[in-house]
Design an enzyme around this catalytic site. Structure first.
Site, PDB file in Angstrom:
ATOM      1  N   GLU A  93      -0.254  -0.966   5.804  1.00 16.98           N
ATOM      2  CA  GLU A  93       0.834  -0.482   6.659  1.00 16.98           C
ATOM      3  C   GLU A  93       0.791   1.029   6.780  1.00 16.98           C
ATOM      4  O   GLU A  93       1.012   1.580   7.853  1.00 16.98           O
ATOM      5  CB  GLU A  93       2.187  -0.926   6.097  1.00 16.98           C
ATOM      6  CG  GLU A  93       3.363  -0.756   7.069  1.00 16.98           C
ATOM      7  CD  GLU A  93       4.006   0.625   7.027  1.00 16.98           C
ATOM      8  OE1 GLU A  93       4.779   0.940   7.943  1.00 16.98           O
ATOM      9  OE2 GLU A  93       3.749   1.405   6.077  1.00 16.98           O
ATOM     10  N   ASP A 113       0.828  -1.208   0.000  1.00 18.17           N
ATOM     11  CA  ASP A 113       0.000   0.000   0.000  1.00 18.17           C
ATOM     12  C   ASP A 113       0.861   1.257   0.000  1.00 18.17           C
ATOM     13  O   ASP A 113       2.017   1.254   0.432  1.00 18.17           O
ATOM     14  CB  ASP A 113      -0.972   0.003   1.184  1.00 18.17           C
ATOM     15  CG  ASP A 113      -0.275  -0.063   2.528  1.00 18.17           C
ATOM     16  OD1 ASP A 113       0.729  -0.786   2.632  1.00 18.17           O
ATOM     17  OD2 ASP A 113      -0.734   0.600   3.483  1.00 18.17           O
TER      18      ASP A 113
END
Length: 376
Positions: free
Chosen positions: A131, A66
């Site tokens: 994250e 991400d």
């Protein structure tokens, strides 16, 4: 695919946290081609991968697919997800943080298993798409599953961008803990024209903040940087009106603390200040992570040795900065090192990496694999 092709394909995926946006398909295909067992773990909108090959002593490669928002695309030289390669530089959101490192890990693994058909240990991958966001459905939940299964991870290398000027000049073997605190100071709502009768919680909060700023939270550096406090926000419950005083004010604070502090110690210091002024108050503390630190071990030695060989420098061990998923992995592995690409453009416009840095990082990762899983 070669290392540049993998990196480019990953960058093209608009994987705004917590969405994977196709990154896992690319990674899983690479892992399957190497003979890895791959398990997909999806929690909510977050897609995670747990994969491994081999048995025995386990080295974990950990990372995330991400990315943060690209911001104003007009400020970019090239569209942030176009994965533009120009003069040896690869542009794109997530190139440095940390899709480039993921590509380096995959190619390092491919080269390693091509050279060593039956290593002495096991290589595992833990990849998440959560994250940069809350982290609630990412590495944290995967680690909880692995703990229930009694999985053993001996050491972990996280591909977070740690370099400042050169690949490997900085590595991290620990992080401070993170604690958020909300202090609510109560007063009494009143008309602003009757100031002499006001019990204004904003004025009360000013005194509290003054005391907080003067407080010594922890002047001891120990093995991690000093404990620090930052005030994130101050807000009252009055949103629209301009002729009344608020009945309460919230003070939002974040602490980054080392092993000399903890949630209990910090809260007690805050409460002692609040009691001193005898205001009506509430206090809420949210512990995001405890500090962690890796003592000298075979992973740290291998990282330092590999950087010396490929970069001709000795890395500095500096544990400043924010939290990482190491805070969750520490529950299952006491050896955690962070080593990745340069961090000077992460989360900024025109995030980019040098192709030559990708190749250097791949060589470093491959050397670490050999040291840990062959010569260990």
């Amino acid at each position: 695919m070669n290392i540049v092709e993998i990196a480019k394909n990953l960058i093209k995926c608009q994987s705004l946290s917590p969405y994977d946006a196709g990154c896992n398909k690319i990674i899983i295909k690479c892992l399957h081609n190497m003979g890895f067992y791959v398990e997909k773990m999806k929690f909510g909108k977050t897609e995670n991968i747990w994969a491994y090959k081999g048995t025995g002593y386990t080295l974990l490669f950990a990372g995330h697919t991400d990315v943060v928002h690209a911001g104003n695309v007009k400020n970019w030289k090239y569209p942030p997800f176009s994965s533009k390669l120009k003069d040896g530089i690869l542009y794109g959101r997530g190139s440095a943080d940390m899709k480039g490192a993921l590509a380096a890990m995959l190619i390092a693994a491919k080269k390693f298993f091509k050279s060593y058909k039956e290593p002495k240990g096991r290589l595992a991958f833990l990849i998440t798409s959560d994250e940069e966001g809350s982290g609630s459905n990412g590495t944290k939940k995967v680690i909880n599953v692995l703990l229930k299964r009694k999985e053993k991870i001996d050491c972990c290398l996280i591909g977070e961008p740690t370099g400042e000027k050169n690949i490997g000049d900085i590595v991290k073997n620990g992080r401070r803990g993170s604690l958020s605190v909300k202090i609510i100071i109560y007063g009494k709502q009143n008309h602003v024209a009757y100031a002499e009768n006001n019990n204004n919680p904003i004025y009360h909060s000013n005194k509290i903040i003054g005391e907080l700023l003067k407080t010594s939270w922890n002047d001891v550096q120990c093995i991690l940087p000093k404990t620090t406090m930052q005030i994130i926000g101050i807000r009252s419950n009055i949103k629209k009106f301009t002729n009344i005083t608020p009945s309460k004010v919230e003070i939002i604070i974040n602490f980054r603390f080392n092993f000399k502090s903890n949630k209990k110690i910090i809260k007690e210091k805050i409460v002692s200040i609040l009691k001193k002024y005898k205001y009506f108050y509430d206090i809420k503390c949210i512990l995001h992570s405890d500090p962690f630190f890796t003592k000298t071990g075979n992973l740290l030695k291998s990282v330092i040795e590999s950087v010396k060989i490929y970069q001709k420098i000795t890395p500095c061990i500096i544990n400043s900065g924010g939290t990482s998923d190491g805070r969750f992995i520490y529950k299952i592995s006491k050896q955690i090192i962070e080593l990745g690409l340069l961090n000077k453009t992460i989360h900024k416009d025109n995030e980019h990496i040098k192709v030559k840095d990708l190749l250097i990082l791949c060589n470093i990762y491959q050397y670490i694999l050999k040291k840990i899983l062959i010569k260990n």
